[in-house]
Design an enzyme around this catalytic site. Sequence first.
Site, PDB file in Angstrom:
ATOM      1  N   TRP A 127       0.803  -1.195   0.039  1.00 37.93           N
ATOM      2  CA  TRP A 127      -0.087  -0.072  -0.040  1.00 37.93           C
ATOM      3  C   TRP A 127       0.973   1.429  -0.003  1.00 37.93           C
ATOM      4  CZ3 TRP A 127      -1.677   2.876   4.681  1.00 37.93           C
ATOM      5  CH2 TRP A 127      -2.946   3.623   4.512  1.00 37.93           C
ATOM      6  N   ASP A 208      -0.437  -5.355   9.443  1.00 36.18           N
ATOM      7  CA  ASP A 208      -1.570  -4.534   9.126  1.00 36.18           C
ATOM      8  C   ASP A 208      -2.748  -5.031   8.830  1.00 36.18           C
ATOM      9  OD1 ASP A 208      -3.221  -2.264   7.972  1.00 36.18           O
ATOM     10  OD2 ASP A 208      -1.862  -1.511   6.556  1.00 36.18           O
ATOM     11  N   ALA A 210      -6.256  -4.819   7.867  1.00 30.50           N
ATOM     12  CA  ALA A 210      -7.326  -3.920   7.351  1.00 30.50           C
ATOM     13  C   ALA A 210      -8.485  -4.465   6.975  1.00 30.50           C
ATOM     14  CB  ALA A 210      -6.688  -2.752   6.438  1.00 30.50           C
ATOM     15  N   LYS A 243     -13.432  -1.049   6.498  1.00 30.38           N
ATOM     16  CA  LYS A 243     -13.838  -1.935   5.436  1.00 30.38           C
ATOM     17  C   LYS A 243     -14.781  -2.837   6.220  1.00 30.38           C
ATOM     18  CE  LYS A 243     -10.482   0.128   3.489  1.00 30.38           C
ATOM     19  NZ  LYS A 243      -9.956   0.433   2.308  1.00 30.38           N
TER      20      LYS A 243
HETATM   21  C1  LMR Z   1      -7.028   1.599  -0.571  1.00 33.27           C
HETATM   22  O1  LMR Z   1      -5.970   1.060  -0.690  1.00 33.27           O
HETATM   23  O2  LMR Z   1      -7.595   1.932  -1.663  1.00 33.27           O
HETATM   24  C2  LMR Z   1      -7.807   2.119   0.687  1.00 33.27           C
HETATM   25  O3  LMR Z   1      -7.087   1.425   1.699  1.00 33.27           O
HETATM   26  C3  LMR Z   1      -7.781   3.418   0.771  1.00 33.27           C
HETATM   27  C4  LMR Z   1      -6.802   4.333   1.026  1.00 33.27           C
HETATM   28  O4  LMR Z   1      -6.755   4.828   2.284  1.00 33.27           O
HETATM   29  O5  LMR Z   1      -5.854   4.183   0.433  1.00 33.27           O
END
Ligand code: LMR
Length: 391
Positions: A127, A208, A210, A243
């Site tokens: 990410w 992490d 999420a 989420k």
């Molecule tokens: C994403 O990866 O699209 C989500 O986790 C939103 C973000 O904050 O990037």
Amino acid sequence: MFETVTPPEPDKIIRLMGMFAADTRTGKVDLGVGVYRSPEGKTPVMAAVKQAEERIWTAQDSKSYVGLRGDLGYLDAMRHLILGQSVPADRVAGAGTPGGTGAVRQVLETVHRLAPSATVWISDPTWPNHPAIIDHLGQKRQSYRYYDAATGGIDRTGMMADLARVGRGDLILLHGCCHNPTGADLLLDDWQEVAALCARTGAIPFVDMAYQGFGLGLEEDAAGVRLLAATLPEVLIAASCSKNFGLYRERVGAVLIVTTGKAAAEGVLAGMNRQNFAFPPDHGARVVQEILGDETLGALWRGELDGMRRTMEGNRRALAEALREETGSDRFGFLAAHRGMFSLIGATSTQVDRLREVHGIYLVGDGRMNVAGLTPDTIPRVAQALAEVLA
Ligand code: LMR
């Protein structure tokens, strides 16, 4: 002060959100930012959340401060949701944070203060906000191989070879489930190997979490982090309720630290919260606590979460099948095997641009697709466009 400043470029996900909002074409398809959409294309407030909010609205008689780490009942509910019975409660410190990003930031900043020379190892890819926060804090970082684009799976040999170079006290950042952006998850054997590596080297896992519940199920998705918690002296966890409770804008997150120094860790987390934002947001956390603490609401929420997961699995199967028909090959078969919201579709940035410009289909620049953004209506069109542009 600001007249001569060049503001930082937004990252690729945020930039794409802006482009999508500015696109006036009807029929544009948002497969960018990680937001769940129902088959009707909506991101509804979950019924369990609505009911919890109603109860809170009726019963709450004060909006006064709660505590620097937030409500302890919420933290205990989160500990139970994520760690189950894997580790005794007196080994887990916790603190509420503004969203999962707030938790990632609090963990990294804590480590930066306590162990400034530690290197943070991140998966390649990951990410984009992971390296951004690490760099902002001035931490050292290294990447470990993770994704094998040729198979759509994990490059296990590369990953373990890179991680063999970790030092004592280094952090290994792992995605608890539903890896963002690849959709390729570690299996229990892999978690076992990571646990053994951490035990051998003294590196500390930082998980992490999420997307719990979006992969295989609430319990299954937590199996990796639970294995680490049951075997290692220290595990750092950043959790998000954006989420799985659909509470995106409420900013509901938590740091959990598995440790033998619970009281000290709680003091450190309270101090870190105080300096960064004082008290964490309460409303969303209270909603989560209300749901997890009530049998009826909890069952309703789990049912809704299962439904979201089934929708995403259905989208994966339908898109893989439509692509099989369009291309006459099994080239995109990996889509059905991936977990959670995301998959890397294998598009170059030029192909991603073409999908957006010609077809109004929005993917993140690295070719990440949010499969939860698909609907039965859009799948045939997306499959046609992908087959044409990626031919
Ligand atoms: C994403 O990866 O699209 C989500 O986790 C939103 C973000 O904050 O990037």
